[in-house]
Design an enzyme around this catalytic site. Structure first.
Site, PDB file in Angstrom:
ATOM      1  CD  GLN A 101       2.141  -1.284   6.304  1.00  0.00           C
ATOM      2  OE1 GLN A 101       2.814  -2.231   6.673  1.00  0.00           O
ATOM      3  NE2 GLN A 101       0.824  -1.259   6.419  1.00  0.00           N
ATOM      4  CG  ASP A 122       2.336  -7.935   3.041  1.00  0.00           C
ATOM      5  OD1 ASP A 122       1.972  -8.297   4.181  1.00  0.00           O
ATOM      6  OD2 ASP A 122       2.659  -6.762   2.771  1.00  0.00           O
ATOM      7  CE  LYS A 138       2.705  -5.311   9.038  1.00  0.00           C
ATOM      8  NZ  LYS A 138       2.360  -4.696   7.752  1.00  0.00           N
TER       9      LYS A 138
END
Length: 293
Positions: free
Chosen positions: A96, A119, A52
């Site tokens: 995460q 997200d 990422k």
């Protein structure tokens, strides 16, 4: 049989984003900023976060990585989330997953400001997606839609079977495949561990989206000739011939299923790269304040 090349498409999308960012910055606009919080040292999470950060560089974004050891308290993590919510320079951020057992993932997700939830996991974004309002769509389903679109795969009126009912892939995928749009307008069946006629459902499907996390689950006899198969699974299976000691294996028994398909995604190199690129697309939307002010 056409192999869906997620890697090539993801590179293409990143270049498109980079061009747009360069244009924004040239006009005196703000460079989009994505922050990521990583807790502990889970191998898969480390790999994803590194990818990422690298993708942010390619897209021309500013990125920040905030690390905590696995013994961080829930309160300390939530305090950092609230801090990022208030930070005007950060356009979007992610925490995460998975998180250590002593931290409630749901509480963390709900503490993130939905306007920065790139997200697409916050209940507000999930709810808006399910009724067709503009929102941040969760990355993996969004990446799959992008692949269907770029390969011009027909979805309208098709029978689509989604294997798996997770909040991150299965449920949003089903909702998106039946939305009044392209890709979408499909007749969707969701199968899971309690489904009775799972094999029969798959045999009738024009499109199978496998997101179970069970290596080699989908076999040739479950797939009809000409079907489109999207394999979301990425399980680390021990493999002594590999330097890492494992190989990434999908939910589909690729070698025997591929010859029957019109389109199929490989693992790795199919859905995976698109997941990261979807996060980049959401970050660009956040930077432009395109969805929420």
């Amino acid at each position: 049989m056409t192999l869906i090349d997620g890697k090539a498409i993801s590179e293409q999308v990143k270049q498109e984003i980079a061009a747009e960012v360069a244009d924004i910055v040239a006009r005196g606009g703000k460079r989009p900023h994505l922050a990521a919080i990583l807790v502990g040292h889970d191998g898969g999470s480390e790999t994803y976060v590194a990818a990422k950060v690298k993708a942010c560089e390619v897209c021309g974004f500013k990125s920040s990585l905030i690390r905590y050891e696995a013994d961080v308290t829930e309160e300390e993590l939530l305090a950092k989330v609230r801090e990022l919510n208030e930070d005007a320079d950060v356009d979007g951020f992610i925490v995460q997953l998975p998180l250590p057992k002593h931290i409630s993932e749901q509480k963390v997700i709900e503490t993130i400001d939905y306007r920065k939830d790139v997200d697409g996991f916050h209940p507000i974004n999930v709810g808006r997606m399910s009724i067709g309002l503009p929102c941040y769509v969760s990355a993996t389903p969004n990446g799959i839609l992008e692949l269907l679109k770029r390969y011009e795969i027909e979805t309208s009126g098709k029978k689509c079977v989604v294997l798996g009912r997770s909040n991150i892939v299965g449920k949003p995928m089903a909702a998106l495949m039946m939305q009044k749009a392209y890709p979408g307008d499909a007749t969707v069946t969701v199968c899971h561990s309690r489904s009775k006629d799972l094999v029969k459902e798959c045999q009738e499907a024009d499109i199978i989206i496998a997101a179970l996390g069970q290596p080699n689950f989908v076999k040739a006899e479950m797939v009809k000739e000409g079907a489109v198969v999207i394999d979301v699974g990425t399980t680390r299976v021990p493999d002594a011939t590999k330097k890492s000691g494992f190989k990434l294996t999908g939910d589909v028994k690729f070698d025997e299923v591929a010859p029957k398909c019109s389109f199929i995604t490989p693992v790795p190199g199919g859905v995976g790269p698109m997941t990261i690129v979807s996060l980049m697309k959401n970050t660009l939307l956040a930077g432009k304040k395109a969805i929420y002010q």
